[in-house]
Scaffold this active site. Sequence first.
Site, PDB file in Angstrom:
ATOM      1  N   LYS A  34      16.586  -6.949   1.992  1.00 45.20           N
ATOM      2  CA  LYS A  34      17.627  -6.306   1.189  1.00 45.20           C
ATOM      3  C   LYS A  34      18.388  -7.365   0.409  1.00 45.20           C
ATOM      4  CE  LYS A  34      21.088  -6.153   4.849  1.00 45.20           C
ATOM      5  NZ  LYS A  34      21.975  -5.337   5.636  1.00 45.20           N
ATOM      6  N   ALA A  39      15.893 -20.991   6.635  1.00 40.94           N
ATOM      7  CA  ALA A  39      14.474 -21.141   6.949  1.00 40.94           C
ATOM      8  C   ALA A  39      14.025 -20.087   7.956  1.00 40.94           C
ATOM      9  CB  ALA A  39      14.205 -22.538   7.501  1.00 40.94           C
ATOM     10  N   HIS A  88       0.836  -1.195   0.000  1.00 41.94           N
ATOM     11  CA  HIS A  88       0.000   0.000   0.000  1.00 41.94           C
ATOM     12  C   HIS A  88       0.880   1.258   0.000  1.00 41.94           C
ATOM     13  CE1 HIS A  88      -3.817  -2.002   0.635  1.00 41.94           C
ATOM     14  NE2 HIS A  88      -3.221  -2.784   1.531  1.00 41.94           N
TER      15      HIS A  88
END
Length: 164
Positions: free
Chosen positions: A130, A124, A78
């Site tokens: 980044k 995991a 959003h």
Amino acid sequence: MKKLLYHLKRYIFTTISKRKIKSHGKNINVNFYSKFNNNTVLGNNCNFNGLVISGNGNVTIGNNFHSGKDIKFITQNHNYNGDKIPYDETYITKDIIIEDNVWIGSHVIILGGVHIKEGAIIQAGSVVVKDVEYCGIAGGSPAEVFTYRDKSKYEELKRKERFH
């Protein structure tokens, strides 16, 4: 009987997935339910064990990709800098690039704008916000590179085409 059912499910998941994506290489295996967007490009020898791509961003996945279960790629967010608070009706869309020979563990989230370079491994449970360096092994939330593959061994295996 179990093995037959497994192969049938893989065939169905793979066939449905190939119809949805933009393009794909050879030897694509979708072993469990996965959801791709129309802007997904897959290389050769890609193996998915449950991946969901949300949003309309471009997703490029290179050759020899392997994933664990329950992976999420989020390419759309959003717009919080729009005309309303906390966000408006518009979206911010960012691409995700995964290079060749990348392995992503189970329960990983990768956000838009991320570039995971060749030979990287994502631990995991990580949240990748980044870029991850060549042969980097990253983990955590947010994910950080904490070590590297043996690069000379990696290059030797690649040269000998020793792909799983």
